[in-house]
Scaffold this motif. Sequence first.
Motif, PDB file in Angstrom:
ATOM      1  N   ARG A 159     -52.432  45.223 -42.696  1.00 57.56           N
ATOM      2  CA  ARG A 159     -52.677  46.667 -42.713  1.00 57.56           C
ATOM      3  C   ARG A 159     -53.156  47.088 -44.094  1.00 57.56           C
ATOM      4  O   ARG A 159     -52.784  46.485 -45.103  1.00 57.56           O
ATOM      5  CB  ARG A 159     -51.385  47.398 -42.320  1.00 57.56           C
ATOM      6  N   LEU A 160     -53.988  48.130 -44.139  1.00 55.97           N
ATOM      7  CA  LEU A 160     -54.540  48.654 -45.390  1.00 55.97           C
ATOM      8  C   LEU A 160     -54.407  50.172 -45.397  1.00 55.97           C
ATOM      9  O   LEU A 160     -54.845  50.844 -44.461  1.00 55.97           O
ATOM     10  CB  LEU A 160     -56.013  48.270 -45.543  1.00 55.97           C
ATOM     11  N   VAL A 161     -53.815  50.717 -46.453  1.00 57.81           N
ATOM     12  CA  VAL A 161     -53.769  52.158 -46.663  1.00 57.81           C
ATOM     13  C   VAL A 161     -54.950  52.534 -47.553  1.00 57.81           C
ATOM     14  O   VAL A 161     -55.108  51.986 -48.654  1.00 57.81           O
ATOM     15  CB  VAL A 161     -52.440  52.590 -47.306  1.00 57.81           C
ATOM     16  N   VAL A 162     -55.789  53.446 -47.078  1.00 64.66           N
ATOM     17  CA  VAL A 162     -57.055  53.743 -47.749  1.00 64.66           C
ATOM     18  C   VAL A 162     -56.921  54.950 -48.666  1.00 64.66           C
ATOM     19  O   VAL A 162     -55.956  55.705 -48.605  1.00 64.66           O
ATOM     20  CB  VAL A 162     -58.178  54.006 -46.718  1.00 64.66           C
ATOM     21  N   LYS A 163     -57.924  55.111 -49.535  1.00 67.06           N
ATOM     22  CA  LYS A 163     -58.110  56.329 -50.304  1.00 67.06           C
ATOM     23  C   LYS A 163     -59.553  56.793 -50.109  1.00 67.06           C
ATOM     24  O   LYS A 163     -60.422  56.004 -49.764  1.00 67.06           O
ATOM     25  CB  LYS A 163     -57.803  56.101 -51.789  1.00 67.06           C
ATOM     26  N   THR A 164     -59.786  58.058 -50.365  1.00 65.72           N
ATOM     27  CA  THR A 164     -61.087  58.652 -50.088  1.00 65.72           C
ATOM     28  C   THR A 164     -61.888  58.856 -51.368  1.00 65.72           C
ATOM     29  O   THR A 164     -61.366  58.746 -52.479  1.00 65.72           O
ATOM     30  CB  THR A 164     -60.928  60.017 -49.394  1.00 65.72           C
ATOM     31  N   ALA A 165     -63.155  59.211 -51.182  1.00 64.79           N
ATOM     32  CA  ALA A 165     -64.024  59.484 -52.333  1.00 64.79           C
ATOM     33  C   ALA A 165     -63.646  60.778 -53.045  1.00 64.79           C
ATOM     34  O   ALA A 165     -64.120  61.038 -54.154  1.00 64.79           O
ATOM     35  CB  ALA A 165     -65.480  59.548 -51.871  1.00 64.79           C
ATOM     36  N   ALA A 166     -62.776  61.591 -52.434  1.00 68.23           N
ATOM     37  CA  ALA A 166     -62.375  62.862 -53.049  1.00 68.23           C
ATOM     38  C   ALA A 166     -61.104  62.745 -53.882  1.00 68.23           C
ATOM     39  O   ALA A 166     -60.662  63.728 -54.481  1.00 68.23           O
ATOM     40  CB  ALA A 166     -62.163  63.913 -51.960  1.00 68.23           C
ATOM     41  N   GLU A 167     -60.511  61.535 -53.946  1.00 71.89           N
ATOM     42  CA  GLU A 167     -59.184  61.378 -54.528  1.00 71.89           C
ATOM     43  C   GLU A 167     -59.086  61.811 -55.988  1.00 71.89           C
ATOM     44  O   GLU A 167     -58.024  62.210 -56.441  1.00 71.89           O
ATOM     45  CB  GLU A 167     -58.737  59.910 -54.430  1.00 71.89           C
ATOM     46  N   SER A 168     -60.187  61.714 -56.716  1.00 71.64           N
ATOM     47  CA  SER A 168     -60.089  61.970 -58.161  1.00 71.64           C
ATOM     48  C   SER A 168     -59.971  63.448 -58.493  1.00 71.64           C
ATOM     49  O   SER A 168     -59.616  63.791 -59.628  1.00 71.64           O
ATOM     50  CB  SER A 168     -61.315  61.389 -58.877  1.00 71.64           C
ATOM     51  N   HIS A 169     -60.242  64.348 -57.521  1.00 66.31           N
ATOM     52  CA  HIS A 169     -60.265  65.757 -57.900  1.00 66.31           C
ATOM     53  C   HIS A 169     -59.628  66.727 -56.912  1.00 66.31           C
ATOM     54  O   HIS A 169     -59.431  67.883 -57.250  1.00 66.31           O
ATOM     55  CB  HIS A 169     -61.715  66.203 -58.180  1.00 66.31           C
ATOM     56  N   ILE A 200     -57.328  67.225 -52.705  1.00 69.20           N
ATOM     57  CA  ILE A 200     -56.805  66.666 -51.468  1.00 69.20           C
ATOM     58  C   ILE A 200     -57.967  66.531 -50.482  1.00 69.20           C
ATOM     59  O   ILE A 200     -58.708  67.484 -50.255  1.00 69.20           O
ATOM     60  CB  ILE A 200     -55.707  67.568 -50.883  1.00 69.20           C
ATOM     61  N   PRO A 201     -58.151  65.367 -49.887  1.00 73.87           N
ATOM     62  CA  PRO A 201     -59.297  65.169 -48.991  1.00 73.87           C
ATOM     63  C   PRO A 201     -59.140  65.902 -47.660  1.00 73.87           C
ATOM     64  O   PRO A 201     -58.031  66.114 -47.170  1.00 73.87           O
ATOM     65  CB  PRO A 201     -59.319  63.653 -48.780  1.00 73.87           C
ATOM     66  N   VAL A 202     -60.273  66.294 -47.082  1.00 75.13           N
ATOM     67  CA  VAL A 202     -60.286  66.903 -45.753  1.00 75.13           C
ATOM     68  C   VAL A 202     -60.317  65.785 -44.710  1.00 75.13           C
ATOM     69  O   VAL A 202     -60.466  64.601 -45.025  1.00 75.13           O
ATOM     70  CB  VAL A 202     -61.488  67.849 -45.588  1.00 75.13           C
ATOM     71  N   VAL A 203     -60.198  66.180 -43.449  1.00 74.89           N
ATOM     72  CA  VAL A 203     -60.114  65.202 -42.368  1.00 74.89           C
ATOM     73  C   VAL A 203     -61.339  64.299 -42.338  1.00 74.89           C
ATOM     74  O   VAL A 203     -61.231  63.072 -42.226  1.00 74.89           O
ATOM     75  CB  VAL A 203     -59.933  65.922 -41.016  1.00 74.89           C
ATOM     76  N   ALA A 204     -62.534  64.878 -42.442  1.00 72.78           N
ATOM     77  CA  ALA A 204     -63.759  64.078 -42.352  1.00 72.78           C
ATOM     78  C   ALA A 204     -63.831  63.034 -43.458  1.00 72.78           C
ATOM     79  O   ALA A 204     -64.336  61.925 -43.234  1.00 72.78           O
ATOM     80  CB  ALA A 204     -64.981  64.994 -42.411  1.00 72.78           C
ATOM     81  N   GLU A 205     -63.337  63.362 -44.642  1.00 75.88           N
ATOM     82  CA  GLU A 205     -63.349  62.394 -45.748  1.00 75.88           C
ATOM     83  C   GLU A 205     -62.368  61.248 -45.479  1.00 75.88           C
ATOM     84  O   GLU A 205     -62.644  60.099 -45.818  1.00 75.88           O
ATOM     85  CB  GLU A 205     -63.014  63.108 -47.055  1.00 75.88           C
ATOM     86  N   ASN A 206     -61.241  61.555 -44.868  1.00 75.52           N
ATOM     87  CA  ASN A 206     -60.314  60.502 -44.478  1.00 75.52           C
ATOM     88  C   ASN A 206     -60.945  59.565 -43.446  1.00 75.52           C
ATOM     89  O   ASN A 206     -60.808  58.341 -43.541  1.00 75.52           O
ATOM     90  CB  ASN A 206     -59.024  61.111 -43.921  1.00 75.52           C
ATOM     91  N   VAL A 207     -61.618  60.137 -42.478  1.00 74.42           N
ATOM     92  CA  VAL A 207     -62.270  59.315 -41.454  1.00 74.42           C
ATOM     93  C   VAL A 207     -63.356  58.438 -42.076  1.00 74.42           C
ATOM     94  O   VAL A 207     -63.487  57.249 -41.744  1.00 74.42           O
ATOM     95  CB  VAL A 207     -62.848  60.201 -40.336  1.00 74.42           C
ATOM     96  N   ALA A 208     -64.130  58.995 -42.992  1.00 77.45           N
ATOM     97  CA  ALA A 208     -65.175  58.207 -43.664  1.00 77.45           C
ATOM     98  C   ALA A 208     -64.570  57.023 -44.413  1.00 77.45           C
ATOM     99  O   ALA A 208     -65.122  55.915 -44.397  1.00 77.45           O
ATOM    100  CB  ALA A 208     -65.969  59.096 -44.621  1.00 77.45           C
ATOM    101  N   ALA A 209     -63.439  57.240 -45.051  1.00 78.72           N
ATOM    102  CA  ALA A 209     -62.776  56.148 -45.772  1.00 78.72           C
ATOM    103  C   ALA A 209     -62.275  55.087 -44.802  1.00 78.72           C
ATOM    104  O   ALA A 209     -62.413  53.881 -45.058  1.00 78.72           O
ATOM    105  CB  ALA A 209     -61.623  56.703 -46.607  1.00 78.72           C
ATOM    106  N   LEU A 210     -61.685  55.503 -43.698  1.00 82.85           N
ATOM    107  CA  LEU A 210     -61.207  54.555 -42.691  1.00 82.85           C
ATOM    108  C   LEU A 210     -62.351  53.688 -42.174  1.00 82.85           C
ATOM    109  O   LEU A 210     -62.225  52.464 -42.052  1.00 82.85           O
ATOM    110  CB  LEU A 210     -60.549  55.299 -41.532  1.00 82.85           C
ATOM    111  N   GLU A 211     -63.459  54.323 -41.863  1.00 86.29           N
ATOM    112  CA  GLU A 211     -64.590  53.590 -41.283  1.00 86.29           C
ATOM    113  C   GLU A 211     -65.254  52.688 -42.317  1.00 86.29           C
ATOM    114  O   GLU A 211     -65.700  51.580 -41.986  1.00 86.29           O
ATOM    115  CB  GLU A 211     -65.580  54.581 -40.675  1.00 86.29           C
ATOM    116  N   HIS A 212     -65.317  53.128 -43.559  1.00 83.73           N
ATOM    117  CA  HIS A 212     -65.896  52.288 -44.612  1.00 83.73           C
ATOM    118  C   HIS A 212     -65.036  51.042 -44.832  1.00 83.73           C
ATOM    119  O   HIS A 212     -65.562  49.921 -44.954  1.00 83.73           O
ATOM    120  CB  HIS A 212     -66.008  53.087 -45.911  1.00 83.73           C
ATOM    121  N   ALA A 213     -63.710  51.224 -44.875  1.00 91.23           N
ATOM    122  CA  ALA A 213     -62.811  50.089 -45.062  1.00 91.23           C
ATOM    123  C   ALA A 213     -62.895  49.126 -43.883  1.00 91.23           C
ATOM    124  O   ALA A 213     -62.918  47.898 -44.066  1.00 91.23           O
ATOM    125  CB  ALA A 213     -61.381  50.582 -45.234  1.00 91.23           C
TER     126      ALA A 213
END
Length: 436
Positions: free
Chosen positions: A271-281, A283-296
Motif C-alpha cells: 500500500r502507498l499513501v500519496v501526497k498531491t502537487a498542492a501539498e507545499s502551500h 490543503i488539496p481539493v478532491v480533484a488534486e487527490n484523485v490526480a495524485a492517486l492516478e499518477h502513483a
Amino acid sequence: MNLGEFVRGCHRRGALVVQPRMGYSDPARMRSGLLATRGADATTVGTITLDSYTRVGDLESAGRALREGIGLNGYPLVNHEPSTTRRVLEGLRPEEFPVQVRHGSARPQAIVAALTAAGLHATEGGPVSYCLPYGRTPLEESVHNWARSCELLLERCDFGVEPHLETFGGCMMGQLCPPSLLVALSVLEALFFHQHGLRSISVSYAQQTSPEQDREAVAALRALCAESLPPTVDWHVVVYTYMGLYPRTAEGAFALLAQAARLAVDTGSERLVVKTAAESHRIPVVAENVAALEHAAAAARATTPPAVPPAGTDSQTYREARALIDAVLDCHPDIGRALVQAFGRGILDIPYCVHPDNAGRSRSCIDTDGRLGWAAIGSLPLAGVTEGRRARPVGSTELMQALSHVQNKFDAEALENRARRPVNARGRTVPEEEPV
C-alpha cells in the motif's frame, strides 16, 4: 472483509493499493471525496482524516465550528452523529472499498468509540508516533490511552469483522529521522498492538532522502516483522510519500510521488499513501487527490518488480534497527512499559523532537551521497553498530539545508527540465504533451 484482507488480495493480483490523506468537515463533501477516490483509475482505499480540534480532544471548539459553519481541516468524527457518518459511507461496500480513519491523537479513545459506532474498523497511529511529535501528553499516558483504544477497537467492532490498526512509527517527525529508527519504531508499535490483541496490522515507512537507503529500510522492515510477529498476525507494509517539505513545482511533486510508487513496487510493499502537487502551500481539493492517486498508480504499473525481493538482513539499516528493537525489548516484557523505560534511558531518542519525554541528545544529518544517518547517537545502543561515525554538532544552517534537501532537489530538476523544453511562436514553453 477488513482493510488488511482487501490489501492482501489486491497484492496477490499484482496491484499496489494507493490511498489519499483526505478529510473534509462537511459530510457531503467528505462523501464526494470518498466516491471520487473509489472511482479513480487506480486500486484505492478511502480515508477519513480528522480535524485538529478532534485530534487534541477539543470537541467544544469542533462543535462550535460546525454550528457556525466554519470549515475545519478534517472531518470532526466525534461531533458528527454516527448516523451522519453512516450516511457518508452509504453504498461504499467495505469488501470493495475499505475506509480508514486517520487522526493523530495521543488520546484516541473517543475517536475509536465514534468510528466503531459508525461501522468503521480501521485506523492508525501508535503510543509513540501519535504522542511525541504532536504535543506534550506524557508518553506513559499515551501508552495507557493506546492500550485502552486497542481494547475498545476489539470490543466494539461488528461481529465477524477483524479490526485493522496501522503503525505510524515509520513516519516519526516526517523527515530527518534516520531510517533504522523509523523501522524500529514501526516494528515496536506493531508488537504493542499485537500484545493488546490486534491480529490485523500494517507497518509504515516514510520515504526519506535516498532511494537506495529507502529500499534497504523497507526490506529491513519486512525482515524484522517476519522475525518478530507470529504467523497468526496478518500484516502488510504501507509506504508513505515523503512527509517533509514538499516540492513547490507540480513537476517536482509528481516526480517525488512517482519515486515513492517505484519504492513500493521494488520492495513488495502492498500500500502507498500519496501526497498531491498542492501539498507545499494548501490543503488539496478532491480533484488534486484523485490526480495524485492516478499518477502513483500509473507509475506503479510501469515499474517491474524485482524477480527476487531483497533479503533485508544484510544492510546497515537492518543492523541498527535490530539493535534498537532488542534493547527496548530487554527493558520489560510489557511493550508499553518497555517503550516508556527506553525513552527514559535514552535507548530511544528522536532527533530534533522537543517532547519532554525525549532525551533530545541524538542528531541526524544527510551525507554527501544523500543518505540520512547519525551525527550523534546520544545513549542509543548503536555504539559499535553505526559505521564509525563521530558525534558532531549540527548547526542551524546545516539543519535548514537538510530540511529543504528533498524539496530543493526535485524543484531544481523540474526547473532544469523546463528550461530544456522548446518554446512556441509566442515565446511560451511548450508542454511535453504539446507538439512543437
